[in-house]
Design an enzyme around this catalytic site. Structure first.
Site, PDB file in Angstrom:
ATOM      1  CG  LEU A 175      -1.889  -1.156   1.336  1.00  0.00           C
ATOM      2  CD1 LEU A 175      -2.586  -1.147   2.682  1.00  0.00           C
ATOM      3  CD2 LEU A 175      -2.878  -1.128   0.204  1.00  0.00           C
ATOM      4  N   GLY A 176       2.024   1.229   0.546  1.00  0.00           N
ATOM      5  CA  GLY A 176       2.817   2.443   0.681  1.00  0.00           C
ATOM      6  C   GLY A 176       2.336   3.290   1.836  1.00  0.00           C
ATOM      7  CD  GLU A 177       1.082   7.318   0.813  1.00  0.00           C
ATOM      8  OE1 GLU A 177       1.475   8.247   1.542  1.00  0.00           O
ATOM      9  OE2 GLU A 177       1.268   7.300  -0.412  1.00  0.00           O
ATOM     10  CB  ALA A 178       4.647   4.872   6.659  1.00  0.00           C
ATOM     11  CB  SER A 179       0.395   0.787   5.155  1.00  0.00           C
ATOM     12  OG  SER A 179       1.147   0.144   4.135  1.00  0.00           O
TER      13      SER A 179
END
Length: 109
Positions: free
Chosen positions: A73-77
């Site tokens: 997912l990205g965004e530091a998930s």
């Protein structure tokens, strides 16, 4: 990538543990470790991503990620999921009674 690499190196120099999240952050961590192998001791890895190549990077770092949920997912998930786990582990460590405190007979720490 260069900024992340520099941040990992700077944190290691200051004795600050860093939570590395995902493929791109892991590649930057590998760059940092190649520049200063001692940096590796200050890196924790949040998760193994489903992104192709991430396993190879983790293997190169001899990293055992905290989670393997096939995230991409990205965004530091991955880090967002790993932080509560780390907080709970620290709380457990800090608050666990010793054998003496728990009055466990015949045991040593």
């Amino acid at each position: 990538m260069a900024a992340l690499t520099g941040a990992y190196l700077a944190c290691a120099q200051q004795g600050i543990v860093v939570l590395v999240d995902g493929f791109i952050c892991s590649v930057a961590a590998l760059c940092a470790v190649r520049l200063n192998p001692g940096c590796r001791d200050w890196l924790l890895f949040a998760h193994r991503s489903a992104e192709p190549g991430h396993l190879a990077v983790l293997d190169a770092l001899d990293a055992q990620p905290l989670l393997d949920l096939e995230l991409r997912l990205g965004e530091a998930s991955g880090a967002a999921l790993a932080v509560p786990l780390l907080r709970l582990a620290c709380a457990l460590h800090d608050e666990m009674a010793t054998f003496a405190e728990a009055a466990v007979a015949g045991q040593s720490a």
